[in-house]
Write a protein that holds these residues in place. Structure first.
Motif, PDB file in Angstrom:
ATOM      1  N   ALA A 414       0.623  -1.207   0.368  1.00  0.00           N
ATOM      2  CA  ALA A 414       0.058  -0.236  -0.208  1.00  0.00           C
ATOM      3  C   ALA A 414       0.802   0.798  -0.079  1.00  0.00           C
ATOM      4  CB  ALA A 414      -0.931  -0.407   1.127  1.00  0.00           C
ATOM      5  N   VAL A 415       0.666   1.986  -0.713  1.00  0.00           N
ATOM      6  CA  VAL A 415       0.983   3.610  -0.823  1.00  0.00           C
ATOM      7  C   VAL A 415       0.316   4.849  -1.621  1.00  0.00           C
ATOM      8  CG1 VAL A 415       3.100   4.961  -2.338  1.00  0.00           C
ATOM      9  CG2 VAL A 415       3.495   2.124  -1.438  1.00  0.00           C
ATOM     10  N   ALA A 416       0.247   5.685  -0.721  1.00  0.00           N
ATOM     11  CA  ALA A 416      -0.412   6.470  -0.677  1.00  0.00           C
ATOM     12  C   ALA A 416       0.305   8.337  -0.677  1.00  0.00           C
ATOM     13  CB  ALA A 416      -1.775   6.669   0.107  1.00  0.00           C
ATOM     14  N   LEU A 417      -0.543   9.114  -1.642  1.00  0.00           N
ATOM     15  CA  LEU A 417       0.555   9.988  -1.095  1.00  0.00           C
ATOM     16  C   LEU A 417      -1.383  11.213  -1.655  1.00  0.00           C
ATOM     17  CD1 LEU A 417       2.770  11.847  -1.456  1.00  0.00           C
ATOM     18  CD2 LEU A 417       2.167  12.112  -3.982  1.00  0.00           C
ATOM     19  N   SER A 418      -1.575  11.765  -0.385  1.00  0.00           N
ATOM     20  CA  SER A 418      -2.910  12.497  -0.419  1.00  0.00           C
ATOM     21  C   SER A 418      -2.578  14.769  -0.484  1.00  0.00           C
ATOM     22  CB  SER A 418      -3.741  11.970   0.149  1.00  0.00           C
ATOM     23  OG  SER A 418      -3.941  11.270  -0.208  1.00  0.00           O
ATOM     24  N   GLY A 419      -2.869  15.859  -0.940  1.00  0.00           N
ATOM     25  CA  GLY A 419      -2.308  16.060  -0.908  1.00  0.00           C
ATOM     26  C   GLY A 419      -3.275  17.921  -1.570  1.00  0.00           C
ATOM     27  N   LEU A 420      -2.040  18.667  -1.251  1.00  0.00           N
ATOM     28  CA  LEU A 420      -2.764  20.244  -2.293  1.00  0.00           C
ATOM     29  C   LEU A 420      -2.086  20.274  -3.515  1.00  0.00           C
ATOM     30  CD1 LEU A 420      -3.180  19.970   1.395  1.00  0.00           C
ATOM     31  CD2 LEU A 420      -5.136  21.559   0.320  1.00  0.00           C
ATOM     32  N   THR A 421      -2.324  21.094  -4.084  1.00  0.00           N
ATOM     33  CA  THR A 421      -1.041  21.678  -5.045  1.00  0.00           C
ATOM     34  C   THR A 421      -1.860  23.495  -5.618  1.00  0.00           C
ATOM     35  OG1 THR A 421       0.456  21.939  -6.557  1.00  0.00           O
ATOM     36  CG2 THR A 421      -1.361  21.312  -6.679  1.00  0.00           C
ATOM     37  N   ARG A 422      -0.777  24.401  -5.634  1.00  0.00           N
ATOM     38  CA  ARG A 422      -2.052  25.977  -6.560  1.00  0.00           C
ATOM     39  C   ARG A 422      -1.678  25.722  -7.613  1.00  0.00           C
ATOM     40  NH1 ARG A 422      -4.736  29.286  -3.250  1.00  0.00           N
ATOM     41  NH2 ARG A 422      -4.033  29.888  -1.459  1.00  0.00           N
ATOM     42  N   THR A 423      -2.481  25.982  -8.409  1.00  0.00           N
ATOM     43  CA  THR A 423      -2.157  25.828 -10.000  1.00  0.00           C
ATOM     44  C   THR A 423      -1.309  27.747 -10.087  1.00  0.00           C
ATOM     45  OG1 THR A 423      -4.109  27.419 -10.711  1.00  0.00           O
ATOM     46  CG2 THR A 423      -4.469  25.006 -10.844  1.00  0.00           C
ATOM     47  N   GLU A 424      -1.209  27.570 -11.756  1.00  0.00           N
ATOM     48  CA  GLU A 424      -0.592  29.550 -12.240  1.00  0.00           C
ATOM     49  C   GLU A 424      -1.801  30.632 -11.825  1.00  0.00           C
ATOM     50  OE1 GLU A 424       1.437  29.529 -15.512  1.00  0.00           O
ATOM     51  OE2 GLU A 424       2.413  27.727 -15.241  1.00  0.00           O
ATOM     52  N   ASP A 425      -2.952  30.218 -11.535  1.00  0.00           N
ATOM     53  CA  ASP A 425      -3.588  30.932 -11.348  1.00  0.00           C
ATOM     54  C   ASP A 425      -4.265  30.912  -9.904  1.00  0.00           C
ATOM     55  OD1 ASP A 425      -3.490  32.220 -13.756  1.00  0.00           O
ATOM     56  OD2 ASP A 425      -5.846  30.305 -14.202  1.00  0.00           O
ATOM     57  N   GLY A 426      -3.597  30.195  -9.132  1.00  0.00           N
ATOM     58  CA  GLY A 426      -3.534  30.695  -7.524  1.00  0.00           C
ATOM     59  C   GLY A 426      -4.256  29.588  -7.178  1.00  0.00           C
ATOM     60  N   GLU A 427      -5.249  29.481  -7.964  1.00  0.00           N
ATOM     61  CA  GLU A 427      -6.831  27.948  -7.536  1.00  0.00           C
ATOM     62  C   GLU A 427      -6.051  26.847  -7.246  1.00  0.00           C
ATOM     63  OE1 GLU A 427      -8.618  27.455 -11.312  1.00  0.00           O
ATOM     64  OE2 GLU A 427      -9.730  29.542 -11.468  1.00  0.00           O
ATOM     65  N   TRP A 428      -6.956  26.511  -6.039  1.00  0.00           N
ATOM     66  CA  TRP A 428      -6.136  25.229  -5.283  1.00  0.00           C
ATOM     67  C   TRP A 428      -6.849  23.025  -6.014  1.00  0.00           C
ATOM     68  CZ3 TRP A 428      -2.937  24.323  -0.948  1.00  0.00           C
ATOM     69  CH2 TRP A 428      -3.555  25.536  -0.279  1.00  0.00           C
ATOM     70  N   ARG A 429      -6.539  22.862  -5.916  1.00  0.00           N
ATOM     71  CA  ARG A 429      -6.051  21.589  -6.409  1.00  0.00           C
ATOM     72  C   ARG A 429      -6.095  20.693  -5.136  1.00  0.00           C
ATOM     73  NH1 ARG A 429      -8.478  24.184  -9.996  1.00  0.00           N
ATOM     74  NH2 ARG A 429      -8.076  24.313 -11.900  1.00  0.00           N
ATOM     75  N   VAL A 430      -6.677  19.609  -5.290  1.00  0.00           N
ATOM     76  CA  VAL A 430      -6.636  18.210  -3.907  1.00  0.00           C
ATOM     77  C   VAL A 430      -6.367  17.446  -4.492  1.00  0.00           C
ATOM     78  CG1 VAL A 430      -8.101  17.658  -1.780  1.00  0.00           C
ATOM     79  CG2 VAL A 430      -7.942  20.498  -2.609  1.00  0.00           C
ATOM     80  N   PHE A 431      -5.835  16.191  -4.563  1.00  0.00           N
ATOM     81  CA  PHE A 431      -5.633  14.919  -4.950  1.00  0.00           C
ATOM     82  C   PHE A 431      -5.582  14.399  -3.477  1.00  0.00           C
ATOM     83  CE2 PHE A 431      -1.525  16.663  -4.964  1.00  0.00           C
ATOM     84  CZ  PHE A 431      -0.402  15.602  -3.807  1.00  0.00           C
ATOM     85  N   SER A 432      -5.758  13.042  -4.669  1.00  0.00           N
ATOM     86  CA  SER A 432      -5.126  11.526  -3.399  1.00  0.00           C
ATOM     87  C   SER A 432      -5.220  10.833  -4.164  1.00  0.00           C
ATOM     88  CB  SER A 432      -6.530  11.681  -2.804  1.00  0.00           C
ATOM     89  OG  SER A 432      -6.393   9.943  -1.924  1.00  0.00           O
ATOM     90  N   PHE A 433      -4.225  10.019  -3.917  1.00  0.00           N
ATOM     91  CA  PHE A 433      -4.159   8.826  -5.565  1.00  0.00           C
ATOM     92  C   PHE A 433      -3.242   7.566  -4.410  1.00  0.00           C
ATOM     93  CE2 PHE A 433      -2.811  12.245  -7.578  1.00  0.00           C
ATOM     94  CZ  PHE A 433      -3.768  12.284  -8.351  1.00  0.00           C
ATOM     95  N   ILE A 434      -4.084   6.714  -3.790  1.00  0.00           N
ATOM     96  CA  ILE A 434      -3.482   5.354  -3.714  1.00  0.00           C
ATOM     97  C   ILE A 434      -3.396   3.703  -4.280  1.00  0.00           C
ATOM     98  CG2 ILE A 434      -4.305   4.200  -1.353  1.00  0.00           C
ATOM     99  CD1 ILE A 434      -6.375   5.982  -0.640  1.00  0.00           C
ATOM    100  N   GLU A 435      -1.947   3.378  -3.838  1.00  0.00           N
ATOM    101  CA  GLU A 435      -2.011   1.851  -4.647  1.00  0.00           C
ATOM    102  C   GLU A 435      -2.340   0.872  -3.566  1.00  0.00           C
ATOM    103  OE1 GLU A 435       0.069  -0.481  -4.536  1.00  0.00           O
ATOM    104  OE2 GLU A 435       1.596   0.365  -3.980  1.00  0.00           O
ATOM    105  N   ASN A 436      -2.772  -0.284  -4.008  1.00  0.00           N
ATOM    106  CA  ASN A 436      -3.238  -1.611  -3.038  1.00  0.00           C
ATOM    107  C   ASN A 436      -2.389  -2.229  -4.071  1.00  0.00           C
ATOM    108  OD1 ASN A 436      -5.393  -0.786  -0.382  1.00  0.00           O
ATOM    109  ND2 ASN A 436      -3.440  -0.073  -1.126  1.00  0.00           N
ATOM    110  N   GLY A 437      -0.994  -3.022  -3.722  1.00  0.00           N
ATOM    111  CA  GLY A 437      -1.082  -4.511  -4.044  1.00  0.00           C
ATOM    112  C   GLY A 437       0.191  -4.610  -5.086  1.00  0.00           C
ATOM    113  N   SER A 438       0.474  -3.552  -5.896  1.00  0.00           N
ATOM    114  CA  SER A 438       2.048  -3.740  -6.835  1.00  0.00           C
ATOM    115  C   SER A 438       2.750  -4.231  -6.376  1.00  0.00           C
ATOM    116  CB  SER A 438       1.912  -1.647  -6.797  1.00  0.00           C
ATOM    117  OG  SER A 438       3.294  -2.639  -7.627  1.00  0.00           O
ATOM    118  N   THR A 439       3.424  -4.848  -7.516  1.00  0.00           N
ATOM    119  CA  THR A 439       4.110  -5.859  -7.024  1.00  0.00           C
ATOM    120  C   THR A 439       6.214  -4.967  -7.002  1.00  0.00           C
ATOM    121  OG1 THR A 439       4.483  -6.715  -9.157  1.00  0.00           O
ATOM    122  CG2 THR A 439       3.317  -7.782  -6.622  1.00  0.00           C
ATOM    123  N   ALA A 440       5.482  -3.868  -8.022  1.00  0.00           N
ATOM    124  CA  ALA A 440       7.645  -2.967  -8.001  1.00  0.00           C
ATOM    125  C   ALA A 440       7.736  -3.496  -7.279  1.00  0.00           C
ATOM    126  CB  ALA A 440       6.192  -1.527  -9.170  1.00  0.00           C
ATOM    127  N   ALA A 441       8.440  -2.657  -7.418  1.00  0.00           N
ATOM    128  CA  ALA A 441      10.402  -1.677  -6.074  1.00  0.00           C
ATOM    129  C   ALA A 441       9.342  -1.018  -5.298  1.00  0.00           C
ATOM    130  CB  ALA A 441      11.159  -1.682  -6.527  1.00  0.00           C
TER     131      ALA A 441
END
Length: 461
Positions: A414-441
Motif C-alpha cells: 500500500a502506497v498513498a499520496l494525498s495533498g494540495l497544490t495551486r495552479t498558476e492562477d492560484g486555484e487550489w487543486r486537491v488530490f489523493s492517489f492510493i495503490e494497493n498490491g503493486s509488486t513493483a519496487a
C-alpha cells in the motif's frame, strides 16, 4: 514503515452527516462524491460524549470497483484541465502502480471534481489515516490545547502523572524533579518513594490489523507517559525511572523501585509541565509521520470527548467528527487505529480528498491550519517528501519541488499520496492517489506517485 499480519475487520460506524453533491463535469454512475457541508458552530466536547451520536446502524465493507474514470469534458473546459485529465488517464495506468489504484482530483474553488478513478473504493491508506486523526484531535481538543504532566505528593510518595504528552523530554522531567526536590527539602524530607500514574489511558492493546511484532519498533504500547519518545515496552515505568534518577542526582534518596499506582485526589500538587500547543504537535506528527504521536492523539481525543481511551473509543470520535461536524463522506470507511499501521484500515481516496479540501476554506484555518502547515512539502529535507527519501527527484516530478504539499503513506502492499497544490492562477487543486498490491519496487511506486502529483500541479504537462 513496514507491515505485519492481517486481522479480520469488525463492524464500523455508519455515516450520519449531511452532504451536498459536488458538480461533476461529466456525470457518472460509477463515481459520485459528496462535498463538505461544514457547520459553523464549533463542536463542544460534551456534544461528542452522547451515546446516540455514535450509534452504528450498519456495517461498511470494502468493495471492489471497476476501473471507471470520470473526467472533465464539455463546454467551458480550460485547456490546462483538459490536458491534466488526459495525462492522468494515461499516467494512472503506469505498470509501477499495479492494477488496484484509485484517485481523485478536486477543484476546491469551483467545487468541481476534475478527475476520478475508483474514488469511492475502499483502499488501505497506510499513514494517510493520520489526516483523519489530526483533524479530529484539533477539532475536539482545539489547536491551543497543551498536554500536562504533573507530580503530586502523598503518603511519602511522589507520583508522576502522565497526561498524554508524547513530546515530554528528559530536560522537562529534570525541571519537574528540581521543583519537587525544593518542595521536599522545604518540608524536611530527604527520601521518597516514586510511582507513575498512567491511568488516563486504558491498558495498551493491539488494534485490529496489528500484531505483537509492531511493539516496540513500529509503535510503542500506547501509554499516557513517555520520555524522549523512547520506544520501549513500558514507557511509563521507563519515564518514572528517569525521574527517580534525577531526584537522586539532586540529593533526594529514592526508596525502593518505581511502581505503577493511581494518584489520590488528596495528593498535594508539587510540579507540572505543559507541552507545546497541539498545533505544534500535529505539525511534527505529519512532517515525520510519527506513529506514536498519532496513537496518543487518538486516545486523548477520546478522553476529551467522554469516550473510552481505546482504539475503538478514539476511532468512534474520528468518525463522528468527520461525518457530523464536517460532512465528509464515510462510505466504505473503516478505521481501527490512529496511525494507519492497521492493515484493516480502509479509506477511499475521495474521503481523504474531502478532509484535505477543508484546509482550503478560510473558516477552518484557525482550527485546522496546522494540518496544512504540517503536510510535507515536495523536496523538503527532514520530512517524508525530502530528498533523503528519494522523493520528487525523478525527471518527471522534480518540477513540483516546493509546489506540492502532501501526506505520504507506505506499507508493504500500500502506497498513498494525498495533498494540495495551486495552479498558476492560484486555484487550489486537491488530490489523493492510493495503490494497493503493486509488486513493483517501493521506490518505483513512489516515483510514479510523485509523477501523478506533478501532473496535478501542471508542471509535468
Amino acid at each position: 514503515m513496514s507491515d505485519m499480519a492481517d486481522e479480520t475487520p469488525t463492524s464500523t460506524f455508519a455515516p450520519g452527516g449531511r452532504h451536498r453533491h459536488r458538480r461533476t463535469r461529466q456525470p457518472s454512475t460509477a463515481v459520485r462524491r459528496a462535498v463538505v457541508l461544514a457547520m459553523a458552530v464549533p463542536v463542544a466536547s460534551a456534544a461528542l460524549a452522547g451515546t446516540s451520536a455514535f450509534a452504528a446502524d450498519k456495517d461498511t465493507t470494502a468493495t471492489a470497483a471497476e476501473g471507471a474514470t470520470t473526467a472533465v469534458q464539455g463546454d467551458g473546459v480550460g485547456t490546462d484541465d483538459a490536458r491534466l485529465v488526459a495525462n492522468l488517464d494515461a499516467r494512472v495506468l503506469d505498470q509501477r502502480l499495479g492494477a488496484d489504484v484509485s484517485g481523485v482530483v478536486l477543484d476546491a474553488d469551483s467545487e468541481d471534481e476534475i478527475w476520478a478513478r475508483n474514488a469511492t473504493t475502499a483502499m488501505m491508506p497506510a499513514s494517510n489515516a493520520k489526516l483523519a486523526t489530526a483533524t479530529a484531535a484539533l477539532t475536539v481538543l482545539g489547536p491551543d490545547h497543551r498536554f500536562t504532566t504533573k507530580v503530586v505528593y502523598g503518603h511519602g510518595t511522589l507520583t508522576l502523572v502522565g497526561g498524554g504528552d508524547r513530546t515530554l523530554t528528559s530536560d522537562d522531567l529534570a525541571e519537574l524533579a528540581k521543583t519537587a526536590v525544593a518542595g521536599l527539602e522545604a518540608a524536611g524530607l530527604s527520601s521518597v518513594k516514586v510511582a507513575v500514574d498512567d491511568s488516563l489511558f486504558a491498558e495498551p492493546s493491539l488494534a485490529d490489523g496489528w500484531n505483537e511484532g509492531y511493539y516496540p519498533t513500529e509503535v510503542a504500547p500506547v501509554r499516557s507517559l513517555v520520555v524522549d519518545g523512547r520506544s520501549v515496552e513500558d514507557t511509563s515505568l521507563d519515564a518514572g525511572k528517569v525521574f527517580a534518577e534525577q531526584l537522586a542526582t539532586a540529593g533526594v534518596a529514592v526508596d525502593g523501585d518505581v511502581i505503577r499506582a493511581t494518584a489520590h485526589r488528596r495528593d498535594v500538587p508539587v510540579a507540572r509541565h505543559k507541552s507545546a500547543p497541539l498545533s505544534d504537535v500535529v505539525r511534527t506528527m505529519l512532517k515525520t509521520s510519527d506513529n506514536n504521536i498519532a496513537e496518543t492523539l487518538l486516545r486523548v481525543t477520546a478522553v476529551e470527548a467522554g469516550r473510552p481511551a481505546t482504539f475503538e473509543g478514539g476511532t468512534e470520535v474520528v468518525r463522528h467528527v468527520l461525518s457530523d461536524r464536517y460532512g465528509v463522506s464515510l462510505e466504505n470507511f473503516e478505521m481501527y487505529d490512529g496511525s494507519g499501521l492497521s492493515r484493516a484500515d480502509r479509506i477511499p481516496a475521495v474521503t481523504l480528498a474531502q478532509i484535505l479540501e477543508l484546509l482550503t476554506e478560510p473558516r477552518h484555518a484557525h482550527t485546522l491550519g496546522s494540518v496544512l502547515e504540517g503536510l510535507p512539502v515536495a523536496g523538503e529535507a527532514g520530512a517524508t517528501l525530502g530528498p533523503e527519501w528519494g522523493r520528487f527527484d525523478d525527471p518527471n516530478s522534480e518540477c513540483a519541488v516546493g509546489k506540492v504539499r502532501a501526506k505520504t503513506g507506505t506499507l508493504t502492499g500500500a502506497v498513498a499520496l494525498s495533498g494540495l497544490t495551486r495552479t498558476e492562477d492560484g486555484e487550489w487543486r486537491v488530490f489523493s492517489f492510493i495503490e494497493n498490491g503493486s509488486t513493483a519496487a517501493p521506490n518505483d511506486i513512489k516515483n510514479a506517485m510523485d509523477g501523478l502529483a506533478a501532473t496535478v500541479n501542471g508542471c509535468w504537462a
